[in-house]
Design a protein around this motif. Sequence first.
Motif, PDB file in Angstrom:
ATOM      1  N   TYR A  12       0.825  -1.212   0.000  1.00  0.00           N
ATOM      2  CA  TYR A  12       0.000   0.000   0.000  1.00  0.00           C
ATOM      3  C   TYR A  12       0.858   1.262   0.000  1.00  0.00           C
ATOM      4  O   TYR A  12       0.510   2.248  -0.640  1.00  0.00           O
ATOM      5  N   ALA A  13       1.973   1.230   0.712  1.00  0.00           N
ATOM      6  CA  ALA A  13       2.867   2.391   0.710  1.00  0.00           C
ATOM      7  C   ALA A  13       3.417   2.618  -0.692  1.00  0.00           C
ATOM      8  O   ALA A  13       3.509   3.751  -1.174  1.00  0.00           O
ATOM      9  N   ARG A  14       3.760   1.531  -1.355  1.00  0.00           N
ATOM     10  CA  ARG A  14       4.265   1.617  -2.726  1.00  0.00           C
ATOM     11  C   ARG A  14       3.209   2.212  -3.660  1.00  0.00           C
ATOM     12  O   ARG A  14       3.490   3.067  -4.495  1.00  0.00           O
ATOM     13  N   ALA A  15       1.980   1.726  -3.509  1.00  0.00           N
ATOM     14  CA  ALA A  15       0.883   2.198  -4.363  1.00  0.00           C
ATOM     15  C   ALA A  15       0.557   3.663  -4.081  1.00  0.00           C
ATOM     16  O   ALA A  15       0.350   4.454  -4.998  1.00  0.00           O
ATOM     17  N   LEU A  16       0.519   4.029  -2.804  1.00  0.00           N
ATOM     18  CA  LEU A  16       0.207   5.416  -2.451  1.00  0.00           C
ATOM     19  C   LEU A  16       1.302   6.349  -2.944  1.00  0.00           C
ATOM     20  O   LEU A  16       1.028   7.457  -3.424  1.00  0.00           O
ATOM     21  N   SER A  17       2.522   5.890  -2.850  1.00  0.00           N
ATOM     22  CA  SER A  17       3.645   6.687  -3.344  1.00  0.00           C
ATOM     23  C   SER A  17       3.526   6.902  -4.853  1.00  0.00           C
ATOM     24  O   SER A  17       3.808   7.986  -5.360  1.00  0.00           O
ATOM     25  N   ALA A  18       3.076   5.870  -5.578  1.00  0.00           N
ATOM     26  CA  ALA A  18       2.873   6.008  -7.031  1.00  0.00           C
ATOM     27  C   ALA A  18       1.777   7.027  -7.333  1.00  0.00           C
ATOM     28  O   ALA A  18       1.747   7.621  -8.409  1.00  0.00           O
TER      29      ALA A  18
END
Lengths: 297, 297
Positions: free
Chosen positions: B265-271
Amino acid sequence: MIAVDWGGSNLRAYRLDDHGRVLGQRRGEVGALACDGQHAQTLAGVIGDWDDPLVLLCGMVGARGGWIEVPYVPCPAGIATLAAGMVELGTHAGDALRGRRLWCVPGMADHRGAAADVMRGEETQVAGLLAQLGPGRHDVCLPGTHSKWVRVEDGAITGISTALTGELYGLLRRHSILARSMPATEPPLDPAAFDAGLAAARAGGGLLHDLFGVRTAALFARFEAEALPSYLSGLLVGHELQPALAGAADGPAHLVGSDALLERYARALSAHGRTVQRHREDLAALGLYRLARARFG
Amino acid sequence: MIAVDWGGSNLRAYRLDDHGRVLGQRRGEVGALACDGQHAQTLAGVIGDWDDPLVLLCGMVGARGGWIEVPYVPCPAGIATLAAGMVELGTHAGDALRGRRLWCVPGMADHRGAAADVMRGEETQVAGLLAQLGPGRHDVCLPGTHSKWVRVEDGAITGISTALTGELYGLLRRHSILARSMPATEPPLDPAAFDAGLAAARAGGGLLHDLFGVRTAALFARFEAEALPSYLSGLLVGHELQPALAGAADGPAHLVGSDALLERYARALSAHGRTVQRHREDLAALGLYRLARARFG
């Protein structure tokens, strides 16, 4: 000639006269991917006593794991290109069908997007429609386990977009937390609940969120249990329609499929302000006839 | 006091001192909906030798089919309202827990939309965060089988939005046509495939369409089979995020959950250009402590 639409779950064979009229029709219940190498015997069991030499096949029978893998023809392609992509089964035909000329229609692929799209069988149904559609741009929707939206421009198939609608409905209906609130057997369509699902799909919360609304609809008794499958169906069809219609042509959407499914899609398209034109589900017979004429005269 | 977070699949018990610090921690493997009326005995088996008289419970233990059905508290609600909605188990407590004072925290419901939304357990995790979040508006995401997005405004929970992300991942991974192309055991995250799924979700084709892209990715060998689950995961998380972020507050998104899930989720939110703040998964213990203080001083 004999036209055979052989999909993943069954086989439909048509005997056609020289004008493409259907003289006889039969059905087999063995799917093209579940034949275990017995395709010739299976087909002979259905059409063996029809003595027409030319047999044209379309559908999953030409997929990997089917009778013969026929390479996908890329978009755009009209009748001539599809006919040129047909592959003769040759020695595959075996003893049971000796003396026949067997040809298989290719599927089509659309490589415009980052993720490719494909169809097998539906290109032949649409090929049966092309002459009737005429010039200009048209959208053809073939709902089902994997719903296909096919774009036609000036007599050629130019785009394919598949939606997993029917398969997801089955999965959620049988295996998800939502299934617990629903009757095991499929109740008749509840139009009000279906329409509520369509409306929810337009609210912008996203499908993953909207699905949880089926759970809370049960929790707060918003609908009877018998109406929940219709609400779920409306949600899914609504979410299929929105992106499909975003870039759609003016004019009616062309629907091809079973009466029960088309009833739902016509209702949903009408809620989106679209007119529809329904077509016979056995269009593949006409499509195979047109492809045979284009290839063999 | 003893804080018990009893969900659908397991039970986590915490022994807390008068300042809310965790003195001891235990786990039981019986879900709150699978106890067959043996809730008191099951709980006593886990906390029996901790002699604290006050026991606060949260989670599915308060759901229909759990130990006691505690009515949902509607949004908005802060600590005081949640504490006031707690229900004493009274005679339900049974012999195994004689002499204890057992209270159960209510779940929360959001009736703003046409379809209601609910949570049980997550309200208590968020209650453990409220003091730390401070005034203004904040978005808390608790990813999982049913991902919860909880809106907090000035110390009160004002909105709930659930996404069926994790459940749908499991269904598609095990039961759908997509499963045929994937390894049976869960491979490690493939970041490139996950990111490709996130990007596909933003292309506007809709989730039902994008899912078929997992099939064609296998068909045209766009990814190795080991990478396909990550592509599917990226698609689903991307489709969860888009509507959730559409109306989100500025500032970091607050993530609560397991390290492996929060990584995705952190990766996705960062994207999506969002910063994140991660929080401990055992926030429920702190939330139960705050609720006990609010109710009992």
